[in-house]
Design an enzyme around this catalytic site. Structure first.
Site, mmCIF file in Angstrom:
data_model
loop_
_atom_site.group_PDB
_atom_site.id
_atom_site.type_symbol
_atom_site.label_atom_id
_atom_site.label_comp_id
_atom_site.label_asym_id
_atom_site.label_seq_id
_atom_site.Cartn_x
_atom_site.Cartn_y
_atom_site.Cartn_z
ATOM 1 C CE LYS A 111 -4.373 1.561 1.583
ATOM 2 N NZ LYS A 111 -5.728 1.026 2.351
ATOM 3 C CE LYS A 190 -4.902 -14.833 -5.373
ATOM 4 N NZ LYS A 190 -4.352 -14.200 -4.096
ATOM 5 C CE LYS A 193 -12.947 -10.169 -1.049
ATOM 6 N NZ LYS A 193 -12.725 -11.568 -0.519
HETATM 7 P P1 ADP Z 1 -9.580 -12.241 -2.662
HETATM 8 O O1 ADP Z 1 -8.078 -12.346 -3.216
HETATM 9 O O2 ADP Z 1 -10.760 -12.500 -3.516
HETATM 10 O O3 ADP Z 1 -9.849 -10.853 -1.833
HETATM 11 P P2 ADP Z 1 -8.739 -13.212 0.028
HETATM 12 O O4 ADP Z 1 -7.680 -12.701 0.050
HETATM 13 O O5 ADP Z 1 -10.042 -13.051 0.898
HETATM 14 O O6 ADP Z 1 -9.624 -13.365 -1.568
HETATM 15 O O7 ADP Z 1 -8.736 -15.111 0.152
HETATM 16 C C1 ADP Z 1 -9.020 -15.876 1.038
HETATM 17 C C2 ADP Z 1 -8.091 -17.167 0.696
HETATM 18 O O8 ADP Z 1 -8.475 -17.625 -0.356
HETATM 19 C C3 ADP Z 1 -6.739 -16.629 0.491
HETATM 20 O O9 ADP Z 1 -5.740 -16.686 1.680
HETATM 21 C C4 ADP Z 1 -6.108 -17.773 -0.226
HETATM 22 O O10 ADP Z 1 -5.741 -18.826 0.385
HETATM 23 C C5 ADP Z 1 -7.585 -18.185 -0.793
HETATM 24 N N1 ADP Z 1 -7.577 -17.608 -2.479
HETATM 25 C C6 ADP Z 1 -7.911 -16.605 -2.744
HETATM 26 N N2 ADP Z 1 -8.058 -16.300 -3.990
HETATM 27 C C7 ADP Z 1 -7.348 -17.298 -4.573
HETATM 28 C C8 ADP Z 1 -7.091 -17.921 -5.802
HETATM 29 N N3 ADP Z 1 -7.611 -17.176 -6.956
HETATM 30 N N4 ADP Z 1 -6.545 -19.283 -6.058
HETATM 31 C C9 ADP Z 1 -6.425 -19.927 -4.912
HETATM 32 N N5 ADP Z 1 -6.787 -19.825 -3.884
HETATM 33 C C10 ADP Z 1 -7.184 -18.585 -3.493
#
Ligand code: ADP
Ligand code: TRP
Length: 321
Positions: A111, A190, A193
């Site tokens: 950030k 990847k 969100k």
């Molecule tokens: P986002 O990137 O959508 O905000 P989070 O960071 O809240 O998702 O993700 C929670 C957990 O889900 C992560 O720590 C990771 O282990 C898993 N995760 C998130 N996105 C992926 C992805 N594209 N592929 C595999 N695992 C993922």
């Protein structure tokens, strides 16, 4: 062995969250002697600023996890803020936390590198995460590769406290989940969100279909042979398909003479079948929020029992009891 992990209620769960994290939490509930899973609403406060949304996301996260197979008879499911002992331990840990250690942590560092100002919550995030882990005497912490740095911080802080005040805390270890950070989104990057490229687990089937049909693909001619190993549509397909179906599809790719539309159609159908039972369970749970709240309350009571024991140990060790 006690396994513990948390997931932030920052939005609805998507395919990446399921294959990268949730599915493996659910598998671990049978392998670990004891497993604790919580919904990290205190962490989500650094990004979700609407109280109604945070409340709804927290309940939705619990319903999703239960619908997907988390069994409260095997694992303890609770909401982070229902264990206030965590916030007190967090303070005790901040007093042994080196600023430089936190300055190196990626959430804050990234950030700052973008020229954005971070709040103290984001800066101190790894200390709260360490408290989450340490307060339950957790041995292993299943997380995606992206969270490994934070587990190292938790080990470090537990070690520093032990060094200053004598053996108090268990040193936790990361259990890196396979496939974490690997599930591609609709644009081939990847799935996340933050990139707006997700397919949510429980959005209406017709919306899932629409998103699948819009997955970006290249414009090579139909007849050309294609390498399945470098294709994100194939990768998504293989998450849902049986090994036999995956093998047949890989051969089709190598032969050429097929359209991506056919792969997308099959993928949408497989995904629909894959989550059909969970979708039914979700609908049933959604109609009984009081039942879900009871499960969370029972989970919190069990988690608090352990947390107060460990907090007392820490308070005694450092001299505030
Ligand atoms: P986002 O990137 O959508 O905000 P989070 O960071 O809240 O998702 O993700 C929670 C957990 O889900 C992560 O720590 C990771 O282990 C898993 N995760 C998130 N996105 C992926 C992805 N594209 N592929 C595999 N695992 C993922
Ligand atoms: N920071 C984790 C994530 O964003 C969520 C989390 C909070 C967590 N506290 C935890 C994970 C403790 C494991 C253990 O994915």
């Amino acid at each position: 062995m006690r396994a513990l992990s948390g997931i932030q209620p920052t939005g609805r769960f998507h395919w990446g969250n399921y294959f990268g994290a949730i599915r493996q939490y659910i598998e671990l509930q049978d392998k670990a002697d004891e497993s604790f899973y919580f919904i990290a609403n205190l962490h989500a406060l650094t990004t979700v600023r609407d109280p109604a949304v945070l409340r709804q996301n927290t309940l939705d996260a619990a319903i999703d996890l239960l619908a997907l197979g988390l069994d409260p008879g095997k694992a303890t499911l609770f909401v982070q803020s229902d264990v206030p002992e965590v916030s007190e331990l967090c303070w005790l840990l901040t007093t042994v936390t080196n600023m430089g250690l936190l300055e190196r942590c990626h959430a804050y560092k990234d950030k700052k590198a973008k020229g954005l100002t971070a709040d103290m919550g984001l800066f101190a995030y790894p200390v709260l995460m360490a408290a989450d882990i340490i307060i339950y005497d957790s041995d292993v912490v299943p997380v995606g590769e992206d969270q490994n740095q934070h587990i190292e911080v938790a080990r470090d802080l537990a070690g520093s406290f032990n060094h200053l005040f004598g053996e108090t805390f268990v040193l936790p270890k990361a259990y890196i989940l396979s496939d974490s950070a690997k599930v591609a989104g609709t644009d081939g990057e990847k799935m996340s969100k933050s990139y707006g490229n997700t397919i949510e687990l429980f959005e209406p089937v017709k919306d899932v279909k629409k998103k699948v049909m819009r997955i970006q693909t290249d414009s090579r001619p139909v007849e050309e042979s294609k390498d399945p190993d470098t294709d994100h549509l194939f990768q998504l397909y293989s998450l849902f398909a049986t090994p036999e179906q995956t093998q047949v599809m890989a051969e089709t790719y190598r032969k050429g003479g097929f359209g991506y539309g056919m792969v997308k159609k099959e993928l949408a159908e497989l995904a629909e079948q894959f989550f059909a039972e969970a979708r039914e369970r979700r609908a049933a749970l959604e109609s009984q929020p009081e039942h879900v709240r009871k499960i969370l309350a029972a989970g919190a009571a069990k988690a608090r029992k352990k947390a107060s024991e460990v907090l007392l140990r820490a308070q005694t060790a450092c001299g505030i009891r």
